[in-house]
Design a protein around this motif. Sequence first.
Motif, PDB file in Angstrom:
ATOM      1  N   GLY A  43       5.196 -49.614 -28.606  1.00  0.00           N
ATOM      2  CA  GLY A  43       4.387 -48.714 -27.782  1.00  0.00           C
ATOM      3  C   GLY A  43       4.735 -48.838 -26.306  1.00  0.00           C
ATOM      4  N   CYS A  50       7.563 -55.652 -17.930  1.00  0.00           N
ATOM      5  CA  CYS A  50       8.903 -56.019 -17.463  1.00  0.00           C
ATOM      6  C   CYS A  50       9.679 -54.841 -16.877  1.00  0.00           C
ATOM      7  N   GLU A 211      10.351 -45.487 -26.552  1.00  0.00           N
ATOM      8  CA  GLU A 211      11.002 -45.781 -27.827  1.00  0.00           C
ATOM      9  C   GLU A 211      11.505 -44.532 -28.545  1.00  0.00           C
ATOM     10  N   VAL A 221      10.811 -56.700 -27.297  1.00  0.00           N
ATOM     11  CA  VAL A 221       9.644 -57.110 -26.509  1.00  0.00           C
ATOM     12  C   VAL A 221       9.271 -58.562 -26.844  1.00  0.00           C
ATOM     13  N   GLU A 230      15.761 -65.440 -20.301  1.00  0.00           N
ATOM     14  CA  GLU A 230      16.917 -64.628 -20.727  1.00  0.00           C
ATOM     15  C   GLU A 230      16.951 -63.314 -19.959  1.00  0.00           C
ATOM     16  N   LYS A 231      18.026 -63.075 -19.203  1.00  0.00           N
ATOM     17  CA  LYS A 231      18.105 -61.864 -18.385  1.00  0.00           C
ATOM     18  C   LYS A 231      18.964 -60.777 -19.023  1.00  0.00           C
TER      19      LYS A 231
END
Length: 397
Positions: A43, A50, A211, A221, A230-231
């Motif tokens: 969703g 982020c 989405e 997510v 973690e980038k």
Amino acid sequence: MLKGNKRVIFILGVMMLVILALSRCMTEADKIPPDARGENYAGAASCVKCHADVSKSFVHNAHGLSSGSVDNKKLAKLVTADDNTFAFNERLKIKVERRDSGFYQVGYIDGKQVRVERFDIAFGSGEKAFTYAYWKGNKLFQLPLSHFSEINTWANSPGFPANAMYFDRPITKRCLQCHSSFIKTEAKETTSLAIEEDLQKGTLISGIDCERCHGPAKEHVVFHLENPEEKKPKFIAIYKTLSRKQKMDACGVCHSGNTLTSIQDVFNFKPGDNLDNFYAQDFVSFSGDNPDVHGNQTAMLKGSICYQKSEMTCQSCHNTHENVKGNMLVYAQKCMSCHQTQKHSAKTLAKGTLKANCINCHMPMQASKLISFQTAGNKNINPYLLRSHHIGIYPDQ
Ligand code: HEC
Ligand code: HEC
Ligand code: HEC
Ligand code: HEC
Ligand code: HEC
Ligand code: HEC
Ligand code: HEC
């Protein structure tokens, strides 16, 4: 023994520890609310944390606004004091009226109310028009009047009869496949053995959400919530790595016009999928080498020399997250990124500042052959203008 305030603080403290302990037992995945599309979807609300910038611009752009529940405040602005009546003739009228439970379109014959239906769902960002639908059980029907931005008034919905009141045009799943993110349907056999489709009202996800373009992202997510260090993006389609056809297909799922029939549920299309597995040409309404400008930017563009002789895709000119409507200089820059110099004749050069007008000369506005509309008491038909995506030389411009 603890007394007074201290005791209250102690109890509150214990309660907070319990809540904290319980919430630790909930995994990140458990906190994501269910999505009508299924377990793999998170969703749009879960992207905000982020991707705040994209999420913010999205609520104002055409994709985000392509459908939604009727917003009475927004609608009130379109309803003026005197001009809300569409008269087919002396006797037959439709009026937009505000009543206690919302806005309605009300049909009158000789001043007597004969039909009344509520505004439930709005279609369109209003760039060109808003059209509306009402629920009747598990079916959606289009309301007879639409609001057209160019003339800033209510007029007969495109394709509706010119001299009769019509409240019964169904809005099918097909409209929603291009204008929303999801609706669940149920096929039902009718007495005449025909198949009827019921829309499940509660499952509608309106607007074209993250989405719908990026594919199911729950795993993405959850992974990033659990691994904030973690980038690099994980468990999500990377547009950059798609082939040119895959990129064209990702937009073409909704921008290839209305003459296709779906052979697989279009809501299941994800970036990277092959569109040929989803659509077949409907030859009854096929316009051959002469596609209509409405909603069919893909075929128009593919007919252009620019497209054929370069690696151009829709993204060469459009950033779908932004709203740059009407800024022709931004688009001219895109032309000039491939055409640093142009050979224009003296006659063309004499027409003045070329830079500001690449678009108007080479991608002129054209009238849709399929859509037009009629204004009240006026037998004239107004054209519905769209930008031609057949980039080329138009000597008349
Ligand atoms: C907990 C953080 C987090 C959440 C929540 C999140 N993402 Fe991401 N996403 C990232 C990170 C980190 C990257 C990689 C860096 C970047 O591109 O911003 C990324 C990158 C992406 C990319 C770019 C892929 C590419 O082409 O490089 C897309 C698309 C994306 N996310 C979609 C989504 C969608 C859709 C949602 C909501 C359903 C979502 N993200 C929710 C962290 C998150
Ligand atoms: C799920 C269907 C769907 C997909 C996928 C989709 N679009 Fe759209 N797009 C629409 C609809 C519907 C509208 C009309 C929205 C409105 O004005 O109500 C639209 C409007 C637009 C507009 C005009 C409005 C604006 O923002 O200037 C552009 C440009 C556009 N789309 C480009 C793209 C590109 C590029 C892609 C692929 C990356 C894409 N679209 C993918 C359905 C879609
Ligand atoms: C109409 C289709 C469409 C919708 C809707 C859409 N995106 Fe995208 N998004 C794209 C495309 C296409 C790209 C790739 C852009 C490129 O590479 O030029 C992209 C790129 C991204 C990226 C990579 C970084 C960037 O900004 O280019 C992130 C992150 C992202 N999208 C997140 C989201 C989120 C979050 C939402 C919902 C709020 C969303 N997108 C809605 C089509 C869409
Ligand atoms: C094949 C995908 C597709 C289908 C099916 C479709 N549309 Fe559209 N629609 C679009 C696209 C793309 C646009 C953007 C402008 C254009 O290209 O015509 C649009 C534009 C619109 C607009 C004008 C929005 C604006 O403000 O510019 C309205 C209103 C609308 N559609 C309503 C409907 C209704 C109602 C149906 C079903 C009867 C429907 N559409 C079916 C793709 C579709
Ligand atoms: C060479 C540049 C270029 C390319 C490539 C391009 N467009 Fe456009 N597009 C434009 C311009 C310029 C406009 C007009 C923008 C405006 O009026 O603000 C536009 C407008 C639109 C609109 C709004 C409809 C209208 O008539 O106002 C849609 C929808 C759209 N583009 C979709 C697409 C899709 C889908 C693709 C890929 C098949 C694509 N475009 C490729 C330049 C381009
Ligand atoms: C991705 C690169 C690219 C972009 C962006 C691009 N073009 Fe082109 N265009 C080309 C190529 C390549 C040709 C073919 C040139 C040749 O054969 O010499 C071409 C040809 C043309 C032609 C000649 C067409 C004909 O029918 O003879 C015109 C006019 C044109 N482009 C205008 C534009 C305009 C205006 C824009 C912006 C809306 C634009 N182009 C954007 C690559 C591009
Ligand atoms: C006043 C209308 C007009 C404007 C503005 C205009 N063009 Fe043209 N363009 C033409 C015409 C007409 C031709 C055919 C040659 C001629 O008669 O000048 C042409 C030819 C071209 C060609 C094919 C010739 C060649 O150089 O290969 C390209 C490419 C082109 N234009 C790109 C552009 C770009 C990019 C812009 C914006 C910077 C632009 N044009 C602005 C009308 C225009």
